[in-house]
Design a protein around this motif. Sequence first.
Motif, short mmCIF file in Angstrom:
data_model
loop_
_atom_site.label_atom_id
_atom_site.label_comp_id
_atom_site.label_asym_id
_atom_site.label_seq_id
_atom_site.Cartn_x
_atom_site.Cartn_y
_atom_site.Cartn_z
N LEU A 1 0.81 -1.21 0.00
CA LEU A 1 0.00 0.00 0.00
C LEU A 1 0.85 1.26 0.00
O LEU A 1 0.65 2.16 -0.83
CB LEU A 1 -0.93 -0.01 1.21
N ILE A 2 1.84 1.37 0.90
CA ILE A 2 2.65 2.58 1.01
C ILE A 2 4.15 2.26 0.97
O ILE A 2 4.90 2.87 0.20
CB ILE A 2 2.32 3.35 2.30
N ARG A 3 4.59 1.33 1.80
CA ARG A 3 6.02 1.12 2.02
C ARG A 3 6.76 0.75 0.74
O ARG A 3 7.76 1.40 0.37
CB ARG A 3 6.22 0.04 3.09
N LEU A 4 6.34 -0.30 0.06
CA LEU A 4 7.04 -0.74 -1.14
C LEU A 4 6.98 0.29 -2.27
O LEU A 4 8.00 0.54 -2.93
CB LEU A 4 6.48 -2.08 -1.61
N PRO A 5 5.82 0.92 -2.54
CA PRO A 5 5.81 1.96 -3.57
C PRO A 5 6.73 3.14 -3.24
O PRO A 5 7.43 3.66 -4.13
CB PRO A 5 4.34 2.40 -3.62
N MET A 6 6.75 3.58 -1.98
CA MET A 6 7.64 4.66 -1.58
C MET A 6 9.11 4.27 -1.77
O MET A 6 9.94 5.06 -2.23
CB MET A 6 7.39 5.02 -0.12
N THR A 7 9.44 3.02 -1.41
CA THR A 7 10.82 2.55 -1.60
C THR A 7 11.20 2.54 -3.07
O THR A 7 12.31 2.94 -3.45
CB THR A 7 10.96 1.13 -1.01
N LEU A 8 10.30 2.09 -3.92
CA LEU A 8 10.58 2.05 -5.36
C LEU A 8 10.73 3.46 -5.92
O LEU A 8 11.60 3.70 -6.78
CB LEU A 8 9.45 1.30 -6.07
N ILE A 9 9.91 4.40 -5.47
CA ILE A 9 10.03 5.79 -5.92
C ILE A 9 11.40 6.34 -5.54
O ILE A 9 12.09 6.97 -6.37
CB ILE A 9 8.91 6.65 -5.31
N ALA A 10 11.82 6.11 -4.29
CA ALA A 10 13.13 6.62 -3.84
C ALA A 10 14.27 5.98 -4.63
O ALA A 10 15.23 6.67 -5.03
CB ALA A 10 13.30 6.33 -2.35
N GLY A 11 14.18 4.68 -4.90
CA GLY A 11 15.24 4.01 -5.64
C GLY A 11 15.36 4.50 -7.06
O GLY A 11 16.47 4.77 -7.56
N LEU A 12 14.24 4.64 -7.76
CA LEU A 12 14.27 5.11 -9.15
C LEU A 12 14.76 6.54 -9.24
O LEU A 12 15.52 6.90 -10.15
CB LEU A 12 12.87 4.98 -9.77
#
Length: 696
Positions: free
Chosen positions: A600-611
Amino acid sequence: MEELHKRQLPHSLQVSVAYMKHMDSSDDQSIVVEEEHPSLDIRLQKPKETNHLTFHQSFYEAVQLGSLPDVKKFLEADSSLLTTRFTQLEANVIQVAVLAGQPEIVDELLQRINDPKSLKVKNNYGETTLTLAAAKGEIDIAKKLVSKCDELVGIKNLSGDLPVVQAAHFGHNEMVHYLYSRSEKHLMNTSERAKEAETYEDEGEPYGDSLKVLNVSINTELYGSEKSYNFKLVSEDLNQDSSGHADAQALTLYSSWHNGFRLFKACITTEIYDIASAIFKQDPRQCIKGMKEEKGAALKTLALRDLAEPTGFQYALVTWIHSHIPAWASGHTLVKHVFSWYDKNYKRRIDARQLLTDICRQLSILKLPPTTMPAVLSDPILTAVSMGNVGFIEVVARECPDMLWFEIHGMATFAHVVFEGQDKIYSYLRKNTETHCLLGTIRPDRKGNTILHYAAMLSPAPRLSHFAGPSLQMQGELQWFEEVKKIAPMCEGVVNRDDKTPTQLFTEEHKELKESGEKWMKDMATSCSVVATLIVTIMFATAFSVPGGNQSDTGIPIFLESKYFTIFILSDAFSMFFSCTSALVFLGIHTSLFREEDFLIRLPMTLIAGLFTLFLSIATMMVAFSAAVVLTVRERFVWITLPMLMCAGIPVTIYAVLQIRIFIHIVKLTFPGIFHHPSLAMKWKQMSSTRKLLIW
């Protein structure tokens, strides 16, 4: 011999030659063509002096090619050609000319015909000359035929369609308007219409046991007067006689004999809405009767169209231009393109929306049997819900608000919206202050599934295809489930017939999607972390091998005072930091537990930061490389700075183009999600209005 015969005949005659009739009874032998066709001059001999097949074939070719002088010569040689039947599709020579699209030939033939009744002759498929012209869209030919015999507009083909209906089936707008103005007496019959209306008032045909009404007490204002819907919170069958429901297959195969309704339905299908609206206004009861018998099949076409109300600056500008163009400029090519673009993108949508409004309004106003409204609107509503057609639902909810509480196939309309995962329709219905507080009271279905159970089910494939990957699909499904939970918190602990709560059902339904999302996320993290690791290695080594080298006694870089060296060392450091951060972020994805709530939040936020950090590391790496090259060769190549910057932008641009779609998609889904915050939307709308005002 038969093969030689087919090889010598033109392709257009190979199919139809078997059906030709020979006018001379004295020559009843079968004819076989074994030599090349003689020239036209030889074939213009009288029929008795040559074989009929060659003579008729030559005349047939002359008509199809539009050779008026040759046609005149043939007719002078044998006037019986006017009544000769050539093929199954063409009953006489006029039908040949009509199908070939030869108005000059038609004009010549009409002048030679003394009895207009010959124009009423039908071919083997039941088509008259005018129905063929209507199907072809030959408006000039149709005008000539009607002027010769105006009775043609009232003759139906084998399918029971008038010429105007035939033209509507093929979408010939101009032809439909022309024939409609001359067919009104055939479309509406006063005595029959009155008889049907009387019968229709007394009928009470059941719609089937799949249709019920959720009775809710609502008070709303309709057309300036208060209309009260006083119901109970129960589900009741509208069908009083469950044993007498109509056969579904018979209703599906129903085809109205009424000419007006046939044209009404055909015009809706081919988007000729002004004629459809005119027919409905003339006889709304007959149109509603036909739609009821067909279970709203005509409105299903409208449910597939975009019926959103046109808004925005572009619409206002084009509408202003359309209404202020002078008449003398309407023939200009550019103006025609503007009109055509306006009709395609706005006028048809406005006309379709108005037609649906008129239909729904009459369903609410007229005194009709209680099964009429759901019979007409139920299936179209389901089609609109499955297609996400917000405009259609807006009109129905505004003009027929009680339709929202009918059960269709065991589920209320709002439950269908939740089951299909249509967030836009959901948002519109939730904004309705009259129904918002009652959405959670929708009773469970026969399987015990509440509205929250529907939200827990896996969305249909069309909705999932809107997301860029399995991980984002899982995020969208979680957002949808959490949103519905807000309006139906009382359903969270309810179990269905399978003893499953909505949360348990969600876990079971999304098990495979969760696994796919985990794999998709790890694959992307692996690919990106490899690139980030390479950049870390390169940038770390570059920091200790600066361009130009160091002074031998102090170790200070030789180009330390140059501004390009400053750009180089700062870019190298930033690239090192960003790439290291990106690698660690993607490492965190690999070590994640991948619980449902993480999507919901954690994985999408992590992917945004990584990209994002990976993009910055690539950009700063290219800046560092360009600065190093310029610093090394700038004394000899002064012009090298600009080309190097341009070349350095190529890989950065490629990365941005390839990743920008998924990056923006993740950001839009995460901030603020598929359900936009009302205050933010209002602020944006106010800003847009202010900007439009300033432009004006």
